[in-house]
Write an enzyme that holds these catalytic residues in place. Structure first.
Site, mmCIF file in Angstrom:
data_model
loop_
_atom_site.group_PDB
_atom_site.id
_atom_site.type_symbol
_atom_site.label_atom_id
_atom_site.label_comp_id
_atom_site.label_asym_id
_atom_site.label_seq_id
_atom_site.Cartn_x
_atom_site.Cartn_y
_atom_site.Cartn_z
ATOM 1 N N GLN A 62 -2.958 -1.754 -8.077
ATOM 2 C CA GLN A 62 -3.146 -0.971 -6.858
ATOM 3 C C GLN A 62 -1.822 -0.634 -6.205
ATOM 4 O OE1 GLN A 62 -4.185 -4.335 -3.594
ATOM 5 N NE2 GLN A 62 -5.613 -4.282 -5.332
ATOM 6 N N HIS A 64 -0.307 0.806 -2.026
ATOM 7 C CA HIS A 64 -0.607 1.154 -0.637
ATOM 8 C C HIS A 64 0.379 2.225 -0.166
ATOM 9 C CE1 HIS A 64 -3.015 -2.443 -0.790
ATOM 10 N NE2 HIS A 64 -1.953 -3.199 -0.977
ATOM 11 N N GLU A 81 3.200 -5.560 2.710
ATOM 12 C CA GLU A 81 2.553 -6.865 2.735
ATOM 13 C C GLU A 81 3.482 -7.924 2.140
ATOM 14 O OE1 GLU A 81 -1.059 -6.349 0.556
ATOM 15 O OE2 GLU A 81 -0.043 -5.604 -1.238
ATOM 16 N N HIS A 139 1.285 -2.861 -7.910
ATOM 17 C CA HIS A 139 1.217 -4.314 -8.011
ATOM 18 C C HIS A 139 -0.191 -4.781 -8.356
ATOM 19 C CE1 HIS A 139 -0.026 -3.493 -3.827
ATOM 20 N NE2 HIS A 139 -0.748 -4.606 -3.925
ATOM 21 N N ARG A 159 -6.796 2.001 -5.659
ATOM 22 C CA ARG A 159 -6.912 1.344 -6.959
ATOM 23 C C ARG A 159 -6.544 2.320 -8.075
ATOM 24 N NH1 ARG A 159 -11.337 -1.343 -4.428
ATOM 25 N NH2 ARG A 159 -12.762 0.356 -5.016
#
Length: 272
Positions: A62, A64, A81, A139, A159
């Protein structure tokens, strides 16, 4: 109140587990596995979100989006994150970045034919490891891992590949925001005083690790988060223990036992 104990929200995931982590009740053996436990702010839209993850299988490959791409898609912010590994089975891995730079067309083709899994940089992990994953990093978190995740507060994941699970992919949006290249970890200041280590210093948030003893934190206008990994203590009269999370505001005095292991997170690019 300068310190508020946060409620939890359990999230069922196909890659989750029926045996969680000390301090959390296990789900029923005949129920769906739990993959995440979120700590929810009582109100508003805070900059950060803290959660525990429990993996029995690999998460999807996935990515972001960053702030600009997320806002263009109608979301309040992107998603950087960070992960603190609490436990890992022998051989457990996390993929961060690709082994070689890839074009968008190459990334899309690899996602479609499944070869993307072998083109990622799978890094072995163990308890105590730390990773900061900026938006745009391709990642995947592997199986057999318990970790704490601190992230920008948005539920936004594209995804690229999901090992054949019956869930939708987001290839066009994901490829568009991906930086498909070898991962380069950001530099971190490390220990800056006894019992205080800076794990990440920006760009979106600062993450500190405190070991035991009493400390004082003066926050600006934005709140901070206190995540006890081990031990117990009190933050401005609010008791805490491992497995909980507190939101902090203003000037906070924290008293903790010598065995306490605490994470402290707050928005910004520089430490307080």
């Amino acid at each position: 109140m300068p310190a508020t104990l946060l409620a939890t929200h359990r999230v069922e995931k196909p890659w989750g587990r029926h045996r969680l982590w000390p301090g959390f009740a296990d789900p029923a053996s005949d129920g769906d596995p739990v993959g995440e436990i979120w700590f929810q702010a009582p109100e508003g839209d805070p900059e950060l979100l803290v959660k525990y993850l429990f993996t029995a299988e690999k998460l999807s490959v996935q990515v972001h989006p960053d702030d600009a791409a997320a806002r263009a898609a109608g979301h309040p912010r992107g998603k950087d994150e960070a992960w603190v590994i609490l436990a890992a089975d022998p051989g457990a891995t996390i993929a961060l970045g690709t082994l070689e730079p890839m074009t968008g067309d190459e990334l899309r083709a690899a996602a479609l034919d499944g070869s993307i899994e072998g083109k990622l940089d799978w890094k072995p992990v163990e308890a105590g490891d730390f990773f900061y994953s900026p938006a745009g990093t391709v990642h995947a978190i592997g199986a057999g891992i318990t970790l704490v995740e601190v992230q920008q507060n948005v539920d936004l994941t594209y995804r690229l590949y999901d090992y054949g699970r019956p869930r939708p992919l987001h290839l066009e949006a994901g490829v568009a925001v991906s930086h498909a290249a070898p991962f380069v970890a950001q530099a971190a200041p490390g220990a800056i005083e006894p019992g205080r280590t800076i794990l990440a210093e920006g760009p979106k948030f600062v993450l500190e690790r405190w070991r035991g003893g009493d400390k004082r934190l003066v926050l600006g206008g934005a709140p901070g988060w206190l995540v006890p990994l081990a031990g117990e203590g009190v933050a401005d009269g609010v008791a805490f223990r491992a497995g909980e999370c507190l939101m902090l505001a203003g000037e906070v005095e924290v008293q903790a036992g010598d065995d306490a292991d605490l994470l402290v997170a707050y928005p910004g690019a520089t430490r307080l």
